[in-house]
Design a protein around this motif. Structure first.
Motif, mmCIF file in Angstrom:
data_model
loop_
_atom_site.group_PDB
_atom_site.id
_atom_site.type_symbol
_atom_site.label_atom_id
_atom_site.label_comp_id
_atom_site.label_asym_id
_atom_site.label_seq_id
_atom_site.Cartn_x
_atom_site.Cartn_y
_atom_site.Cartn_z
ATOM 1 N N LEU A 9 1.537 6.952 0.570
ATOM 2 C CA LEU A 9 2.453 6.986 1.704
ATOM 3 C C LEU A 9 3.109 8.352 1.775
ATOM 4 C CD1 LEU A 9 3.639 5.312 3.963
ATOM 5 C CD2 LEU A 9 5.522 4.715 2.450
ATOM 6 N N LEU A 286 4.409 4.834 9.458
ATOM 7 C CA LEU A 286 4.463 4.977 8.011
ATOM 8 C C LEU A 286 3.342 5.842 7.464
ATOM 9 C CD1 LEU A 286 5.328 1.299 7.042
ATOM 10 C CD2 LEU A 286 6.846 3.149 7.724
ATOM 11 N N VAL A 321 4.587 3.303 -4.456
ATOM 12 C CA VAL A 321 4.194 2.772 -3.150
ATOM 13 C C VAL A 321 2.944 3.499 -2.679
ATOM 14 C CG1 VAL A 321 4.904 2.399 -0.764
ATOM 15 C CG2 VAL A 321 6.616 2.331 -2.583
ATOM 16 N N LYS A 322 1.992 2.761 -2.151
ATOM 17 C CA LYS A 322 0.819 3.388 -1.548
ATOM 18 C C LYS A 322 0.299 2.537 -0.403
ATOM 19 C CE LYS A 322 -2.391 1.496 -4.995
ATOM 20 N NZ LYS A 322 -3.389 1.835 -6.042
ATOM 21 N N VAL A 323 -0.388 3.201 0.509
ATOM 22 C CA VAL A 323 -1.040 2.520 1.616
ATOM 23 C C VAL A 323 -2.490 2.274 1.233
ATOM 24 C CG1 VAL A 323 -1.837 2.751 3.998
ATOM 25 C CG2 VAL A 323 0.485 3.441 3.385
ATOM 26 N N LEU A 342 0.817 -2.157 2.714
ATOM 27 C CA LEU A 342 1.707 -1.316 1.928
ATOM 28 C C LEU A 342 1.868 -2.001 0.574
ATOM 29 C CD1 LEU A 342 3.514 1.243 2.179
ATOM 30 C CD2 LEU A 342 5.397 -0.304 2.707
ATOM 31 N N ASN A 353 2.462 -6.890 -1.233
ATOM 32 C CA ASN A 353 1.640 -6.238 -0.222
ATOM 33 C C ASN A 353 2.152 -6.643 1.153
ATOM 34 O OD1 ASN A 353 -0.874 -4.857 -1.579
ATOM 35 N ND2 ASN A 353 -0.561 -6.783 -2.664
ATOM 36 N N LEU A 356 0.261 -3.813 7.332
ATOM 37 C CA LEU A 356 0.492 -2.715 8.257
ATOM 38 C C LEU A 356 -0.455 -2.872 9.447
ATOM 39 C CD1 LEU A 356 0.787 0.328 5.817
ATOM 40 C CD2 LEU A 356 2.627 -1.037 6.826
#
Length: 384
Positions: A9, A286, A321-323, A342, A353, A356
């Motif tokens: 992110l 985001l 945090v990661k997408v 996310l 999770n 998105l």
């Protein structure tokens, strides 16, 4: 061919500041309680803050009166009865022992008085009056209670009477009671304030509300206590502060004093140790996801609704945090399509999770554009 991508992110600090951490319990001193069963939930995000044997069958005692109240609230809300309607007291109801409203055989008692007799005075006699008034017999009413419990998703509940009178086949779980409390609060806001009333007088006998949270814990406004020899002392409680509502269920405590102390302590712990944060608002961009054979190379990602999480205050320092998405995402894409998530993690916490969605439409390329995209991918491996 599309490939798998995991994008971090971008600009996390800029977008979220220090507000992001995952759901679950952070590394901290564990809460302990002498209660045999317990569960504490933040209703704003449906986060379990603490639980102990929450799915274990238990004797719910008078806490199961909440299902009797639910059925009567539902009948009122649908217009099947009015507060001024009356039910007649049978000899069976009059002969009930334990906590009582002190109705008499032949009395015609209003629905409104009966509700207060159950909620405030925990009247076993009032429960039987309601059961017989709504279903002719208490056995038939108990069957309705069980059927409605299943509809509400109470997986570990079975009812044999309207009052919680001891019966080995009459049981609930702490989690079921927390769900029932939530439904009472959310389904019947017009009636729920009754649970916060401190006293009720019927037949020149005034009794106080047995809920020890009322007046002791700021924001406390419900719901119900219970006690039998087998079940011990229990409570279903709720309190709201600064937009956060917590629901607590404890059972199996050894005395009224211990019930009062434990329920207050656990409720205060929940408000003190946890906080609910807004991670993102609907419409915030985001990140972006790459698009395969679209008229745009990427599509912005957002949340369909405001995203909020409840987390341990000490968890933020180690949050990650990661997408995550499977991409590039093939066109066409419609705004609102869920195409990524996310993922939020931290040590000793449950991974969360959040979905998105695409923030706008992306149309598919024409035939020529798709040909060139395929050729580019074959030559360079670039799937955009």
């Amino acid at each position: 061919m599309p490939r798998n991508f995991t994008g971090l992110l971008a600009a996390l600090g800029t977008v979220f500041g220090l507000c992001l951490t995952p759901l679950g319990l952070a590394r901290a001193e564990a809460l302990e309680t002498p209660a045999r069963q317990a569960v504490l939930i933040d209703l704003s995000t449906h986060t379990v803050l603490f639980e102990k044997a929450a799915d274990e069958r238990m004797t719910p005692s008078s806490m199961s009166k909440l299902m009797t109240v639910y059925l009567l609230f539902d009948k009122l809300a649908k217009g099947g009865v009015k507060m001024t309607d009356t039910f007649t007291v049978s000899e069976k109801a009059w002969r009930m022992t334990g906590s009582k409203m002190f109705v008499h055989v032949g009395d015609k008692v209003s629905v409104e008085d009966l509700l207060r007799g159950i909620i405030i005075q925990s009247g076993n006699d009032a429960c039987v009056v309601v059961a017989e008034g709504m279903a002719s017999t208490e056995d038939a009413f108990a069957a309705q209670m069980t059927a409605r419990a299943k509809e509400l998703g109470l997986k570990g509940s079975n009812f044999k009477d309207a009052s919680g009178w001891p019966n080995p086949d009459h049981y609930m779980t702490a989690r079921d009671l927390s769900v029932l409390a939530q439904r009472l609060i959310e389904d019947f806001p017009q009636y729920y304030p009754m649970f916060a009333e401190l006293k009720f007088k019927y037949g020149n006998i005034e009794q106080g509300n047995r809920n020890p949270l009322l007046g002791a814990v700021p924001g406390a406004d419900g719901l119900k206590t219970g006690h039998t020899e087998d079940g011990g002392y229990g409570l279903v409680g709720s309190a709201v502060r600064d937009g956060r509502r917590l629901i607590l269920v404890v059972n199996g405590l050894t005395s009224m004093k211990e019930r009062s102390q434990e329920s207050s302590r656990i409720m205060e712990w929940g408000f003190r140790e946890f906080q609910t944060y807004t991670m993102a608002k609907k419409g915030d961009t985001l990140a972006e996801a790459k698009v395969w054979q679209g008229d745009e190379e990427a599509v912005p990602l957002t949340v369909a609704e405001d995203a909020r999480v409840t987390l341990r205050r000490v968890a933020r320092a180690e949050m990650k945090v990661k997408v995550v998405y499977d991409g590039p995402v093939p066109a066409p894409i419609k705004a609102g399509d869920v195409i990524a998530s996310l993922e939020i993690t931290a040590p000793d916490m449950v991974t969360i999770n959040l979905p998105l969605v695409a923030a706008r439409d992306v149309e598919r390329q024409g035939v020529v554009g798709r040909i060139f995209s395929s050729l580019r991918y074959l030559v360079s491996g670039d799937a955009s």
